[in-house]
Design a protein around this motif. Structure first.
Motif: not given
Length: 315
Positions: A52-62
């Motif tokens: 199993x694999x997943x990728x997490x990203x930040x978003x621009x919102x505070x």
């Protein structure tokens, strides 16, 4: 042993961007971060055989931390345009490989990873979770069923942290890292800690009392000079603990079957890599996504045997 790999997308993307020199396609598209990220992804598959694999990203919102403390990460330089322009390309690579992406307004990738780790720990199918990141804050998630795989020199060398190694390197147990940072603060994230308390004193206090809460419950047992600093800076210490702690209840849900590595469209991935001019990486793509440690497939060899490779052979 079945494995879930959780990738801190922004951290690996940043590391790739700064580890590699500017690398452009014949059309002038800058792709050094995309190349480094993709190469790292393939290396992870080859090394760990994850189910199993997943990728997490930040978003621009505070985020909720920024709302709590306006100075949070205020000293960090803005992401340069050269890197911003590569984020969508990286996501395109991830999606083309049928890997799910998690991102949520108001939350850092760290918190999404923390939440997925917590949920995975309750799943009998995922016997081990490996977090891939360049951010030492995530070492607090290390536990019996969770390790952190961290590049330590560019992208070419990495270390797999278990509980023993974290304590050896940090001086405290993984779960005590937020308490440690509550005392010493964090310059990169711009939160204060306790003025006048450095790493050695912080480690000694945590070894004696285990948590920030218990330290404050035992001020009368601590040397008067240190106790006075703690009393004076209690508000900052508690704020820093809040900011340093990765939450594990973000509003996302781990569905392991949706994270399972499934057969992908080899031609579609190869076409994307060809467009990016990642010819050396095409040669590392097996026909079946589960065969990453087997020899390069004949199909991949045939696709690339007449093409001169112009990319960096990082791995």
């Amino acid at each position: 042993m079945k494995r879930l790999i959780l990738i801190d997308g922004n951290a690996i993307l940043h590391r790739a961007f700064h580890a590699l020199p500017p690398l452009t396609t014949s059309k002038g598209e800058l792709v050094n971060a995309v190349f480094g990220f993709t190469s790292m992804l393939l290396k992870i598959f080859e090394a760990f055989h994850p189910e199993y694999v997943a990728v997490c990203f930040d978003r621009k919102a505070p985020t909720f931390r920024k709302e709590k403390f306006k100075g949070y990460q205020a000293k960090r330089p803005a992401m340069v345009d050269e890197l911003v322009g590569q984020i969508e390309r990286v996501k395109e690579v991830v999606k083309t490989l049928n890997i799910p992406i998690f991102e949520k307004d108001g939350f850092e990738a760290d918190d999404l990873i923390g939440t997925l780790v917590e949920q995975a720990s309750r799943e009998t199918k995922a016997h081990e979770t490996i977090v891939v990141t360049g951010d030492r804050d995530l070492l607090q998630l290390v536990g019996e069923k969770t390790k952190v795989y961290m590049p330590v020199k560019g992208l070419s060398q990495a270390t797999l942290f278990d509980e023993t190694l974290v304590e050896e390197k940090m001086g405290v147990k993984p779960k005590q890292i937020p308490d440690f940072k509550a005392l010493i603060g964090d310059q990169s994230d711009n939160y204060p800690g306790v003025l006048g308390i450095g790493p050695k004193t912080a480690i000694d206090l945590i070894k004696e009392y285990a948590t920030l809460k218990k330290i404050y419950q035992n001020l009368e047992k601590i040397s008067p000079k240190i106790a006075e600093k703690l009393r004076k800076e209690k508000e900052n210490a508690e704020l820093s603990l809040y900011l340093a702690t990765i939450i594990k209840n973000a509003p996302i849900k781990l569905e392991l079957e949706k994270c399972r590595l499934t057969d992908y469209d080899w031609d579609k991935v190869a076409k994307l890599f060809e467009d990016l001019e990642f010819r050396s990486l095409i040669a590392r793509l097996p026909l079946d996504i589960h065969e990453f440690q087997k020899p390069v497939t004949q199909k991949a060899q045939k696709k690339t045997e007449n093409t001169k490779d112009q990319q960096m052979g990082l791995f």
